[in-house]
Design a protein around this motif. Structure first.
Motif, PDB file in Angstrom:
ATOM      1  N   THR A  36      36.961  37.712  33.905  1.00 24.23           N
ATOM      2  CA  THR A  36      36.559  36.638  34.809  1.00 24.23           C
ATOM      3  C   THR A  36      37.251  36.776  36.150  1.00 24.23           C
ATOM      4  OG1 THR A  36      36.285  35.141  32.931  1.00 24.23           O
ATOM      5  CG2 THR A  36      36.456  34.121  35.094  1.00 24.23           C
ATOM      6  N   TYR A  37      36.475  36.639  37.216  1.00 26.98           N
ATOM      7  CA  TYR A  37      36.983  36.615  38.586  1.00 26.98           C
ATOM      8  C   TYR A  37      36.766  35.203  39.115  1.00 26.98           C
ATOM      9  CZ  TYR A  37      37.593  37.883  43.515  1.00 26.98           C
ATOM     10  OH  TYR A  37      38.030  37.978  44.812  1.00 26.98           O
ATOM     11  N   VAL A  38      37.831  34.586  39.617  1.00 31.76           N
ATOM     12  CA  VAL A  38      37.725  33.258  40.215  1.00 31.76           C
ATOM     13  C   VAL A  38      38.046  33.388  41.693  1.00 31.76           C
ATOM     14  CG1 VAL A  38      38.491  30.859  40.160  1.00 31.76           C
ATOM     15  CG2 VAL A  38      38.457  32.197  38.037  1.00 31.76           C
ATOM     16  N   ALA A  39      37.042  33.105  42.533  1.00 25.01           N
ATOM     17  CA  ALA A  39      37.206  33.134  43.986  1.00 25.01           C
ATOM     18  C   ALA A  39      37.482  31.713  44.463  1.00 25.01           C
ATOM     19  CB  ALA A  39      35.943  33.677  44.634  1.00 25.01           C
ATOM     20  N   TYR A  40      38.505  31.561  45.296  1.00 23.87           N
ATOM     21  CA  TYR A  40      38.883  30.249  45.821  1.00 23.87           C
ATOM     22  C   TYR A  40      38.530  30.169  47.300  1.00 23.87           C
ATOM     23  CZ  TYR A  40      41.543  29.610  41.535  1.00 23.87           C
ATOM     24  OH  TYR A  40      41.915  29.488  40.223  1.00 23.87           O
ATOM     25  N   TRP A  68      42.059  37.114  38.784  1.00 23.61           N
ATOM     26  CA  TRP A  68      41.281  37.990  37.901  1.00 23.61           C
ATOM     27  C   TRP A  68      41.910  37.960  36.529  1.00 23.61           C
ATOM     28  CZ3 TRP A  68      36.938  40.651  37.210  1.00 23.61           C
ATOM     29  CH2 TRP A  68      36.914  41.697  36.291  1.00 23.61           C
ATOM     30  N   PHE A  69      41.082  37.777  35.522  1.00 22.04           N
ATOM     31  CA  PHE A  69      41.525  37.795  34.129  1.00 22.04           C
ATOM     32  C   PHE A  69      40.750  38.911  33.432  1.00 22.04           C
ATOM     33  CE2 PHE A  69      41.714  33.504  35.844  1.00 22.04           C
ATOM     34  CZ  PHE A  69      43.047  33.196  35.642  1.00 22.04           C
ATOM     35  N   ASN A  94      42.093  45.433  31.419  1.00 20.80           N
ATOM     36  CA  ASN A  94      42.857  44.621  30.468  1.00 20.80           C
ATOM     37  C   ASN A  94      44.161  44.121  31.082  1.00 20.80           C
ATOM     38  OD1 ASN A  94      41.165  44.691  28.106  1.00 20.80           O
ATOM     39  ND2 ASN A  94      41.594  46.872  28.061  1.00 20.80           N
ATOM     40  N   GLY A  95      44.046  43.533  32.240  1.00 18.07           N
ATOM     41  CA  GLY A  95      45.212  42.968  32.903  1.00 18.07           C
ATOM     42  C   GLY A  95      44.768  41.911  33.883  1.00 18.07           C
ATOM     43  N   ASN A  96      45.689  41.075  34.274  1.00 16.60           N
ATOM     44  CA  ASN A  96      45.389  40.019  35.219  1.00 16.60           C
ATOM     45  C   ASN A  96      45.872  40.414  36.606  1.00 16.60           C
ATOM     46  OD1 ASN A  96      44.429  38.567  33.029  1.00 16.60           O
ATOM     47  ND2 ASN A  96      46.352  37.499  32.713  1.00 16.60           N
ATOM     48  N   ALA A  97      45.274  39.797  37.615  1.00 22.42           N
ATOM     49  CA  ALA A  97      45.679  40.031  38.997  1.00 22.42           C
ATOM     50  C   ALA A  97      45.386  38.758  39.777  1.00 22.42           C
ATOM     51  CB  ALA A  97      44.910  41.211  39.587  1.00 22.42           C
TER      52      ALA A  97
END
Length: 112
Positions: A36-40, A68-69, A94-97
């Motif tokens: 999942t990508y969350v744009a703010y 990013w999850f 397989n990592g967050n950012a």
């Protein structure tokens, strides 16, 4: 002879139903990725959000900050809409950012 035709017809109908049902099952499966990508809208993860959890191309409405999850799929980031131009950054499978400040990316391609 008549019973052989009936068996063939029943077999053909059964095979067709299996094919149709299998296609229907696949068509109803969600296209979400796990990643999942969350744009703010604003910096520091503030304002409105755009949540992207589908495979393929999505143009970004907000570029103030992001999270990013990664859960199995990578995200290829482009500085142009519709994933035109080169990939400028690849988010991990397989990592967050995250980044609390603005980005130049205008589209993402989630690889599935």
């Amino acid at each position: 002879m008549k019973s052989i035709k009936r068996i063939a017809l029943v077999s053909a109908i059964s095979a067709s139903l299996v094919a149709v049902m299998g296609g229907a099952a696949n068509a109803s499966m969600p296209a979400d990725t796990g990643s999942t990508y969350v744009a703010y809208e604003g910096p520091g993860f503030t304002g409105q959000t755009q949540v992207i959890d589908r495979c393929g191309t999505t143009n970004l409405r907000y570029r103030g900050s992001y999270k990013w999850f990664g859960s199995g799929q990578s995200g290829r980031m482009h500085n142009e809409i519709n994933n035109r131009g080169p990939v400028h950054f690849t988010l991990p499978t397989n990592g967050n950012a995250k980044q609390g400040t603005g980005v130049g990316w205008k589209s993402i391609f989630v690889v599935c």
